[in-house]
Scaffold this motif. Structure first.
Motif, PDB file in Angstrom:
ATOM      1  N   HIS A 168       2.642  59.918  21.694  1.00 58.30           N
ATOM      2  CA  HIS A 168       1.631  60.351  20.744  1.00 58.30           C
ATOM      3  C   HIS A 168       1.978  61.726  20.165  1.00 58.30           C
ATOM      4  O   HIS A 168       2.099  61.915  18.955  1.00 58.30           O
ATOM      5  CB  HIS A 168       0.309  60.428  21.518  1.00 58.30           C
ATOM      6  CG  HIS A 168      -0.898  60.469  20.657  1.00 58.30           C
ATOM      7  ND1 HIS A 168      -1.970  59.643  20.853  1.00 58.30           N
ATOM      8  CD2 HIS A 168      -1.218  61.228  19.596  1.00 58.30           C
ATOM      9  CE1 HIS A 168      -2.892  59.892  19.956  1.00 58.30           C
ATOM     10  NE2 HIS A 168      -2.456  60.860  19.188  1.00 58.30           N
ATOM     11  N   ALA A 169       2.190  62.692  21.088  1.00 58.15           N
ATOM     12  CA  ALA A 169       2.503  64.056  20.662  1.00 58.15           C
ATOM     13  C   ALA A 169       3.795  64.087  19.859  1.00 58.15           C
ATOM     14  O   ALA A 169       3.921  64.822  18.877  1.00 58.15           O
ATOM     15  CB  ALA A 169       2.618  64.959  21.892  1.00 58.15           C
ATOM     16  N   GLU A 170       4.727  63.257  20.261  1.00 56.05           N
ATOM     17  CA  GLU A 170       6.016  63.253  19.587  1.00 56.05           C
ATOM     18  C   GLU A 170       5.899  62.741  18.154  1.00 56.05           C
ATOM     19  O   GLU A 170       6.520  63.271  17.235  1.00 56.05           O
ATOM     20  CB  GLU A 170       6.959  62.345  20.360  1.00 56.05           C
ATOM     21  CG  GLU A 170       8.288  62.984  20.619  1.00 56.05           C
ATOM     22  CD  GLU A 170       9.068  62.124  21.583  1.00 56.05           C
ATOM     23  OE1 GLU A 170      10.252  61.928  21.317  1.00 56.05           O
ATOM     24  OE2 GLU A 170       8.471  61.636  22.569  1.00 56.05           O
ATOM     25  N   VAL A 180       0.358  58.833  25.731  1.00 56.39           N
ATOM     26  CA  VAL A 180       0.074  60.210  25.335  1.00 56.39           C
ATOM     27  C   VAL A 180       1.325  60.991  24.940  1.00 56.39           C
ATOM     28  O   VAL A 180       1.350  61.706  23.945  1.00 56.39           O
ATOM     29  CB  VAL A 180      -0.664  60.944  26.472  1.00 56.39           C
ATOM     30  CG1 VAL A 180      -0.986  62.369  26.066  1.00 56.39           C
ATOM     31  CG2 VAL A 180      -1.920  60.190  26.838  1.00 56.39           C
ATOM     32  N   THR A 183      -4.806  68.175  12.908  1.00 60.77           N
ATOM     33  CA  THR A 183      -3.602  68.868  13.328  1.00 60.77           C
ATOM     34  C   THR A 183      -2.505  68.848  12.260  1.00 60.77           C
ATOM     35  O   THR A 183      -1.859  69.835  12.012  1.00 60.77           O
ATOM     36  CB  THR A 183      -3.047  68.243  14.623  1.00 60.77           C
ATOM     37  OG1 THR A 183      -4.115  68.117  15.533  1.00 60.77           O
ATOM     38  CG2 THR A 183      -1.963  69.099  15.212  1.00 60.77           C
ATOM     39  N   TYR A 184      -2.305  67.723  11.641  1.00 60.44           N
ATOM     40  CA  TYR A 184      -1.150  67.683  10.741  1.00 60.44           C
ATOM     41  C   TYR A 184      -1.469  67.635   9.248  1.00 60.44           C
ATOM     42  O   TYR A 184      -0.569  67.714   8.438  1.00 60.44           O
ATOM     43  CB  TYR A 184      -0.174  66.557  11.113  1.00 60.44           C
ATOM     44  CG  TYR A 184      -0.763  65.173  11.285  1.00 60.44           C
ATOM     45  CD1 TYR A 184      -1.413  64.547  10.245  1.00 60.44           C
ATOM     46  CD2 TYR A 184      -0.624  64.486  12.489  1.00 60.44           C
ATOM     47  CE1 TYR A 184      -1.938  63.284  10.407  1.00 60.44           C
ATOM     48  CE2 TYR A 184      -1.137  63.217  12.653  1.00 60.44           C
ATOM     49  CZ  TYR A 184      -1.800  62.618  11.612  1.00 60.44           C
ATOM     50  OH  TYR A 184      -2.310  61.363  11.762  1.00 60.44           O
ATOM     51  N   THR A 196      -0.305  56.310  15.639  1.00 63.73           N
ATOM     52  CA  THR A 196      -0.375  56.580  17.081  1.00 63.73           C
ATOM     53  C   THR A 196      -1.221  55.573  17.839  1.00 63.73           C
ATOM     54  O   THR A 196      -1.483  55.749  19.017  1.00 63.73           O
ATOM     55  CB  THR A 196      -0.953  57.981  17.336  1.00 63.73           C
ATOM     56  OG1 THR A 196      -2.233  58.053  16.714  1.00 63.73           O
ATOM     57  CG2 THR A 196      -0.067  59.052  16.771  1.00 63.73           C
ATOM     58  N   HIS A 255      -8.070  73.212  17.524  1.00 68.26           N
ATOM     59  CA  HIS A 255      -6.629  72.971  17.600  1.00 68.26           C
ATOM     60  C   HIS A 255      -5.855  73.968  16.765  1.00 68.26           C
ATOM     61  O   HIS A 255      -6.348  74.474  15.775  1.00 68.26           O
ATOM     62  CB  HIS A 255      -6.316  71.566  17.088  1.00 68.26           C
ATOM     63  CG  HIS A 255      -6.329  70.548  18.158  1.00 68.26           C
ATOM     64  ND1 HIS A 255      -5.271  70.354  18.991  1.00 68.26           N
ATOM     65  CD2 HIS A 255      -7.287  69.673  18.548  1.00 68.26           C
ATOM     66  CE1 HIS A 255      -5.563  69.397  19.847  1.00 68.26           C
ATOM     67  NE2 HIS A 255      -6.793  68.976  19.591  1.00 68.26           N
ATOM     68  N   GLU A 300      -6.215  64.592  15.580  1.00 68.00           N
ATOM     69  CA  GLU A 300      -4.852  64.355  15.143  1.00 68.00           C
ATOM     70  C   GLU A 300      -4.727  64.629  13.644  1.00 68.00           C
ATOM     71  O   GLU A 300      -3.833  65.344  13.195  1.00 68.00           O
ATOM     72  CB  GLU A 300      -4.546  62.904  15.471  1.00 68.00           C
ATOM     73  CG  GLU A 300      -3.153  62.461  15.207  1.00 68.00           C
ATOM     74  CD  GLU A 300      -3.035  60.968  15.476  1.00 68.00           C
ATOM     75  OE1 GLU A 300      -3.451  60.511  16.564  1.00 68.00           O
ATOM     76  OE2 GLU A 300      -2.549  60.266  14.588  1.00 68.00           O
ATOM     77  N   ILE A 304       3.293  62.944  16.314  1.00 66.64           N
ATOM     78  CA  ILE A 304       2.637  63.990  15.529  1.00 66.64           C
ATOM     79  C   ILE A 304       3.640  65.061  15.124  1.00 66.64           C
ATOM     80  O   ILE A 304       3.667  65.524  13.976  1.00 66.64           O
ATOM     81  CB  ILE A 304       1.470  64.599  16.334  1.00 66.64           C
ATOM     82  CG1 ILE A 304       0.365  63.543  16.482  1.00 66.64           C
ATOM     83  CG2 ILE A 304       0.945  65.863  15.677  1.00 66.64           C
ATOM     84  CD1 ILE A 304      -0.815  63.992  17.287  1.00 66.64           C
ATOM     85  N   ARG A 305       4.518  65.434  16.066  1.00 64.47           N
ATOM     86  CA  ARG A 305       5.546  66.439  15.773  1.00 64.47           C
ATOM     87  C   ARG A 305       6.449  65.919  14.651  1.00 64.47           C
ATOM     88  O   ARG A 305       6.783  66.639  13.711  1.00 64.47           O
ATOM     89  CB  ARG A 305       6.371  66.705  17.043  1.00 64.47           C
ATOM     90  CG  ARG A 305       7.408  67.794  16.919  1.00 64.47           C
ATOM     91  CD  ARG A 305       8.204  67.953  18.208  1.00 64.47           C
ATOM     92  NE  ARG A 305       8.792  66.709  18.701  1.00 64.47           N
ATOM     93  CZ  ARG A 305       9.899  66.143  18.202  1.00 64.47           C
ATOM     94  NH1 ARG A 305      10.537  66.721  17.215  1.00 64.47           N
ATOM     95  NH2 ARG A 305      10.358  65.022  18.698  1.00 64.47           N
TER      96      ARG A 305
END
Lengths: 490, 336
Positions: free
Chosen positions: A418-420, A415, A447-448, A410, A230, A444, A422-423
């Motif tokens: 989910h991405a939102e 889905v 990623t962050y 999440t 990722h 996940e 994380i953003r």
């Protein structure tokens, strides 16, 4: 979201079969379908070749499927013997033959290696004895399949041994046993096969002897390693960043082992580990929802009092719990009321927010977090999971917190949302918030997170920083042989 | 067991209280006074036996006082005005009571309503119906009534064990057998332990609930008949507030108000304690009879506090890892 999506599950005669998966993987849904508590909308259940369709717990028992839950479903106020024979006591002229019943109960339990006074109330015995009593009753009702739902969660090592002996004996008699647990050591000790579920889907079913621990954890937690290259926000952990709060040797006996943890502004710390490894426990200590009995928490070198959620909130900490429905949202209140809840609580009853202020705050966050539908007056229970989660985030953001603790933010959302989320986590971090995030989704977390703390058996075992934050390294830390740690924890 | 501890405490209180009374008024210790005590409280003993089942099962029945009132009025009217033979009238009124109790049980089970509310409604309903039937006291003059009142077993020392006292003792023994020796009784305890677990263990919870409230109402009806023998009249205002005396007797007798524990013998002791207080106040002569209520209130409070204390003790001892060893494990503090 489907709770259970086309899962196949086969249990052999005399087999001890582990059913594994994280929270929300579909284990309990599967069990409830099999025992007739939930109705299934597709598929069949066959027992010894014959199709069955249990519609209630009693149907399932009559068919030969017995379940023993973690919370023993017996009657603590009755004697052990009454519990074993309730509803089918031996009688003569309508009078229960107490002596005969006790004699049979005693003989039955001796078979399980228990030599106890069956006339004493069930509540005077330990949970292990109660579990075995429940199993004995279930099996005596001619069970062919026995489902044990987390039976070992409240047992000590010695009691687990007793239970395992009973399980082995029953398996030798040809009874198929489904064993739900999140203690991997126990799974390797007792089980023949293992089936793993994730997000309501079947991940795989293997012979336990041919499945290395690392592979098992990979099945439970993540996708294949190949997928996980990722893009990371892996800015180097910047020690120059301002420390928000630090914990030294912080812990609580029997809850989580003492840990050191430093949370800095503008940094996300991820907590990774299996279910029951102590992630939520850490979060609750950090927020003050649970009182520590060792170590100290400091801000700028000064010790702080952190013994109730109130203390946490007044220090500018926020906590979004995992059980959104029961611990987070107030379903009957509107989105606006849910959002201003924490802010109002902090201001106190004497300084109510005016309706205009409330509307302003609600609209600001609805726009900022893109909560849909953008109607502040809609009861929050009617929103989708992702939007409820955003409203919960808004609740804490409205208090302009310094530290935000997110437990599985999440979980159970689709889905896109989910991405939102994380953003959002990244954005909040860039705005200078300190974040502590728990997630079972390793991709996940990778990623962050700037740093990842790995937990195992209620202890912090490793802290990964910078380049070391990778799914493979997290998996390796979780999978390291857990046997000694397990002993220490119990 | 904890249950027997509470009964033992009740028995000690009864014996000690009786000894104190006898010290002050030596005449109390006679078969005459004791037999009168049984006669005076015969109806209370019968209705309390039914309440014992209800409370052990985790419920409550507030309608029993009104059911007694209704029964006396209905019986008096049936015998005196409608010309129904007394025994047919008894049978009829008991059938009505059974239907009434079954209906309350069914409502409680089907609509998952709290027994408190349902039986409170039943209480108003039964009292209202008895007022509809008649608002005045109707004397009963049927020959069977005087025959029964005249019947008594003579005891040494001048006491007379009356028919209604005998009826109470017989009913209490039957209830004790039903509660302690049958599957039905075991199911009553099970319901009080946990409704959900009882259902999961395959016990038909609905029919059980209906039968328990039916039993309570039938016993209240029997108590009403006994009451009509006691007063030789039917009156719609009779037995007002008796449901509370009954609950007090049951709780003083060691039955847990939250259900799951209790006994008929305990309830009998509880009834005797209330009767003893009443007798003492009668002997004293200067005290207002309302002191009975105050003494009962104090006792009730003491007993509930005691039960909580015992429960806390039991909880603490159950935390010990009793019985974890596979062989020869003994439970903590269980002499049975």
């Amino acid at each position: 979201m489907k709770a259970l999506d086309g899962v196949d599950f086969t249990l052999g005669e005399g087999e001890i079969h582990a059913l594994l998966g994280e929270n929300g993987a579909g284990k309990s849904t599967l069990i409830k379908v099999v025992t007739g508590v939930f109705a299934r909308d597709a598929g069949t259940i066959r027992l010894a070749g014959r199709e069955i369709a249990p519609r209630s717990a009693k149907d399932a028992v009559d068919a030969g499927i017995a379940t023993v839950y973690q919370e023993v479903n017996l009657l603590p106020n009755l004697s052990v013997a009454q519990n074993l024979y309730l509803g089918r006591q031996p009688t003569r002229f309508g009078v229960v033959r107490e002596g005969e019943m006790k004699r049979r109960a005693r003989a039955l339990l001796l078979d399980y290696g228990l030599d106890i006074d069956v006339g004493a109330p069930l509540s005077s015995y330990s949970v292990a004895v109660q579990h075995i009593t429940a199993i004995a009753r279930a099996v005596d009702l001619s069970a062919r399949v026995l489902i044990l739902d987390e039976p070992t969660a409240s047992l000590d090592r010695h009691e687990v041994e007793i239970l395992f002996n009973v399980m082995r004996k029953l398996a030798d008699r040809g009874i198929g046993i489904v064993f739900v647990s999140h203690f991997l050591d126990q799974v390797y000790e007792i089980c023949d096969r293992v089936t793993v579920l994730r997000n309501g889907r079947l991940i795989g079913s293997r012979e336990i002897a041919e499945l290395p621990r690392l592979d098992l954890i990979r099945m439970m937690l993540g996708r294949e390693l190949a997928e996980t290259t990722h893009e990371r926000a892996a800015s180097q952990p910047d020690t120059a960043r301002e420390v928000c709060v630090s914990f030294k040797n912080y812990g609580k006996q029997g809850y989580i082992a003492p840990f050191d943890l430093e949370l800095r502004r503008g940094e996300v710390v991820g907590l990774a580990g299996l279910l029951g490894s102590g992630r939520t426990e850490t979060a609750r200590l950090v927020f003050g929802a649970e009182r520590a009995d060792s170590g100290e928490a400091t801000i700028d070198g000064k010790a702080i009092k952190l013994s109730s959620p109130r203390d946490g909130a007044s220090l500018g900490f926020g906590y979004c719990p995992e059980e959104r429905k029961t611990e987070g949202i107030v379903a009957d209140l509107t989105v606006r009321e849910n959002i201003v809840l924490a802010l109002q609580a902090r201001r106190g009853l004497h300084r109510p927010l005016s309706r205009r202020e409330q509307d302003e705050i609600a609209m600001r966050y609805i726009r900022m977090l893109d909560i849909r539908p953008p109607d502040p007056e809609r009861p929050i229970g009617l929103l989708s999971g992702g939007n409820q989660q955003k409203a919960l985030l808004a609740r804490w953001l409205a208090t302009s917190p310094k530290l935000l603790v997110l437990d599985e933010p999440t979980r159970g959302i689709d889905v896109g949302a989910h991405a939102e989320i994380i953003r959002l986590v990244r954005e909040l971090c860039e705005q200078g918030l300190a974040l502590l995030v728990i997630s079972s989704e390793l991709d996940e977390i990778v990623t962050y997170s700037n740093r990842v703390v790995v937990l195992r058996d209620r202890a912090h075992v490793e802290e990964l920083k910078g380049e070391a934050v990778e799914v493979s390294s997290i998996l390796a830390a979780i999978a390291a042989d857990t046997a000694p740690a397990q002993e220490a924890a119990s | 067991m904890k249950a027997s501890t509470s009964v033992a405490i009740t028995a000690v209180v009864l014996v000690a209280g009786f000894a104190l009374c006898a010290l002050q008024f030596p005449n109390i210790a006679s078969t005459r006074v004791v037999a009168n005590l049984l006669t005076d409280n015969a109806f209370l003993g019968i209705v309390a036996a039914g309440m014992t089942f209800v409370i052990i099962s985790g419920g409550i029945d507030l309608s029993v006082g009104s059911v007694i009132g209704f029964t006396t009025v209905f019986t008096a009217l049936a015998v005196e005005r409608w010309g129904i033979p007394p025994f047919a009238a008894f049978a009829l009124v008991l059938v009505l009571c059974a239907l009434f109790g079954a209906a309350m049980g069914a409502v409680i089970h089907v609509f998952e309503l709290p027994p408190f509310i349902v039986t409170l409604a039943g209480m108003f309903l039964a009292r209202g119906v008895s007022f509809l039937l008649s608002t005045e006291s109707i004397p009963i003059t049927a020959p069977i009534y005087s025959a029964v009142s005249d019947f008594a077993i003579k005891l040494p020392g001048g006491g007379r064990l009356t028919a209604i006292a005998i009826a109470m003792l017989v009913i209490l023994v039957l209830c004790a057998l039903l509660l302690h020796l049958t599957r039905f009784g075991a199911n009553v305890y099970a319901l009080g332990g946990s409704r959900a677990a009882t259902a999961l263990m395959g016990i038909p919870v609905g029919p059980m609930t209906i039968r328990i409230y039916m039993l309570s109402s039938v016993l209240a009806g029997l108590a009403g008949i006994v009451f009509s023998f006691y007063t030789a009249a039917g009156y719609s205002l009779s037995a007002v507030g008796v449901e509370l005396d009954t609950i007090a007797a049951v709780v003083i007798g060691g039955t847990l108000l939250t259900g799951g524990q209790g006994s008929v013998i305990g309830t009998f002791l509880g009834v005797l304690i209330q009767g003893m207080i009443q007798t003492y106040i009668n002997f004293d002569g200067t005290l207002s009879s309302w002191w009975t209520k105050i003494a009962t209130g104090v006792l009730l409070f003491v007993f509930i506090a005691l039960q909580q204390g015992l429960m806390a003790l039991a909880r603490r001892s159950s935390l010990k890892p009793a019985g974890t060893r596979p062989v020869a494990a003994k439970p903590a503090g269980a002499p049975t």
